[in-house]
Design a protein around this motif. Structure first.
Motif, mmCIF file in Angstrom:
data_model
loop_
_atom_site.group_PDB
_atom_site.id
_atom_site.type_symbol
_atom_site.label_atom_id
_atom_site.label_comp_id
_atom_site.label_asym_id
_atom_site.label_seq_id
_atom_site.Cartn_x
_atom_site.Cartn_y
_atom_site.Cartn_z
ATOM 1 N N MET A 80 38.000 57.847 9.048
ATOM 2 C CA MET A 80 38.385 56.477 9.306
ATOM 3 C C MET A 80 39.800 56.422 9.893
ATOM 4 O O MET A 80 40.070 55.604 10.751
ATOM 5 C CB MET A 80 38.315 55.659 8.023
ATOM 6 C CG MET A 80 36.900 55.517 7.464
ATOM 7 S SD MET A 80 35.689 54.894 8.634
ATOM 8 C CE MET A 80 36.188 53.227 8.809
ATOM 9 N N ALA A 81 40.667 57.289 9.431
ATOM 10 C CA ALA A 81 42.024 57.303 9.965
ATOM 11 C C ALA A 81 42.029 57.719 11.430
ATOM 12 O O ALA A 81 42.817 57.203 12.225
ATOM 13 C CB ALA A 81 42.902 58.242 9.147
ATOM 14 N N ALA A 82 41.143 58.625 11.785
ATOM 15 C CA ALA A 82 41.069 59.070 13.182
ATOM 16 C C ALA A 82 40.604 57.929 14.084
ATOM 17 O O ALA A 82 41.125 57.760 15.185
ATOM 18 C CB ALA A 82 40.129 60.259 13.306
ATOM 19 N N LEU A 83 39.642 57.150 13.636
ATOM 20 C CA LEU A 83 39.162 56.019 14.427
ATOM 21 C C LEU A 83 40.262 54.980 14.629
ATOM 22 O O LEU A 83 40.421 54.435 15.723
ATOM 23 C CB LEU A 83 37.942 55.383 13.765
ATOM 24 C CG LEU A 83 36.699 56.257 13.711
ATOM 25 C CD1 LEU A 83 35.599 55.567 12.914
ATOM 26 C CD2 LEU A 83 36.216 56.583 15.103
ATOM 27 N N THR A 84 41.022 54.727 13.591
ATOM 28 C CA THR A 84 42.132 53.780 13.697
ATOM 29 C C THR A 84 43.212 54.326 14.615
ATOM 30 O O THR A 84 43.779 53.574 15.421
ATOM 31 C CB THR A 84 42.716 53.491 12.304
ATOM 32 O OG1 THR A 84 41.666 52.998 11.469
ATOM 33 C CG2 THR A 84 43.829 52.475 12.373
ATOM 34 N N THR A 99 44.425 58.814 24.521
ATOM 35 C CA THR A 99 44.299 59.635 25.727
ATOM 36 C C THR A 99 43.711 61.007 25.402
ATOM 37 O O THR A 99 42.903 61.531 26.161
ATOM 38 C CB THR A 99 45.656 59.800 26.431
ATOM 39 O OG1 THR A 99 46.608 60.336 25.518
ATOM 40 C CG2 THR A 99 46.156 58.486 26.967
ATOM 41 N N PHE A 100 44.113 61.575 24.254
ATOM 42 C CA PHE A 100 43.549 62.854 23.830
ATOM 43 C C PHE A 100 42.049 62.729 23.588
ATOM 44 O O PHE A 100 41.261 63.566 24.029
ATOM 45 C CB PHE A 100 44.263 63.337 22.562
ATOM 46 C CG PHE A 100 43.738 64.625 22.009
ATOM 47 C CD1 PHE A 100 44.002 65.826 22.645
ATOM 48 C CD2 PHE A 100 42.980 64.644 20.852
ATOM 49 C CE1 PHE A 100 43.526 67.024 22.137
ATOM 50 C CE2 PHE A 100 42.496 65.830 20.340
ATOM 51 C CZ PHE A 100 42.769 67.022 20.986
ATOM 52 N N TYR A 101 41.634 61.660 22.918
ATOM 53 C CA TYR A 101 40.222 61.428 22.614
ATOM 54 C C TYR A 101 39.394 61.240 23.887
ATOM 55 O O TYR A 101 38.345 61.866 24.036
ATOM 56 C CB TYR A 101 40.076 60.205 21.707
ATOM 57 C CG TYR A 101 38.653 59.724 21.577
ATOM 58 C CD1 TYR A 101 37.751 60.375 20.755
ATOM 59 C CD2 TYR A 101 38.198 58.621 22.285
ATOM 60 C CE1 TYR A 101 36.443 59.951 20.639
ATOM 61 C CE2 TYR A 101 36.901 58.182 22.181
ATOM 62 C CZ TYR A 101 36.023 58.861 21.355
ATOM 63 O OH TYR A 101 34.725 58.432 21.254
ATOM 64 N N ARG A 109 41.666 66.278 13.101
ATOM 65 C CA ARG A 109 42.394 67.525 12.842
ATOM 66 C C ARG A 109 43.804 67.464 13.387
ATOM 67 O O ARG A 109 44.761 67.884 12.730
ATOM 68 C CB ARG A 109 41.644 68.695 13.479
ATOM 69 C CG ARG A 109 42.302 70.031 13.228
ATOM 70 C CD ARG A 109 41.389 71.163 13.603
ATOM 71 N NE ARG A 109 41.851 72.511 13.676
ATOM 72 C CZ ARG A 109 42.930 73.065 13.148
ATOM 73 N NH1 ARG A 109 43.775 72.362 12.496
ATOM 74 N NH2 ARG A 109 43.196 74.343 13.301
ATOM 75 N N LYS A 110 43.963 66.906 14.578
ATOM 76 C CA LYS A 110 45.294 66.754 15.178
ATOM 77 C C LYS A 110 46.161 65.834 14.315
ATOM 78 O O LYS A 110 47.341 66.105 14.095
ATOM 79 C CB LYS A 110 45.148 66.199 16.592
ATOM 80 C CG LYS A 110 46.427 66.164 17.390
ATOM 81 C CD LYS A 110 46.103 65.690 18.802
ATOM 82 C CE LYS A 110 47.264 65.830 19.723
ATOM 83 N NZ LYS A 110 47.506 67.215 20.127
ATOM 84 N N LEU A 130 50.532 65.012 10.385
ATOM 85 C CA LEU A 130 50.956 64.485 9.085
ATOM 86 C C LEU A 130 51.526 65.584 8.189
ATOM 87 O O LEU A 130 52.500 65.352 7.472
ATOM 88 C CB LEU A 130 49.787 63.783 8.401
ATOM 89 C CG LEU A 130 49.339 62.494 9.061
ATOM 90 C CD1 LEU A 130 48.088 61.962 8.380
ATOM 91 C CD2 LEU A 130 50.431 61.452 9.039
ATOM 92 N N ASN A 131 50.948 66.768 8.235
ATOM 93 C CA ASN A 131 51.503 67.884 7.460
ATOM 94 C C ASN A 131 52.892 68.268 7.958
ATOM 95 O O ASN A 131 53.778 68.584 7.161
ATOM 96 C CB ASN A 131 50.572 69.089 7.517
ATOM 97 C CG ASN A 131 49.409 68.954 6.577
ATOM 98 O OD1 ASN A 131 49.498 68.275 5.567
ATOM 99 N ND2 ASN A 131 48.306 69.602 6.921
#
Length: 53
Positions: free
Chosen positions: A1-5, A15-17, A36-37, A42-43
């Motif tokens: 869900m975080a990736a979609l947001t 742009t990456f997507y 993953r990116k 975040l890490n």
């Protein structure tokens, strides 16, 4: 869900997507790559104790 947001709100991830989805032909694969990116970024933020730029 975080990736979609992230794809919807942040130009960097959008742009990456779009580039990856066009190159691979699989939108699901592109979403997983964005997730993953996002996790790697975040890490690094937690490690360096810096703000997202």
């Amino acid at each position: 869900m975080a990736a979609l947001t992230a794809i919807r709100t942040c130009e960097r991830f959008k742009t990456f997507y779009t580039a990856l989805a066009a190159r691979s032909g699989s939108k699901k694969l592109a979403i997983i790559a964005v997730a993953r990116k996002l996790l790697v970024i975040l890490n690094a933020i937690m490690r360096d104790k810096t703000a997202f730029a």
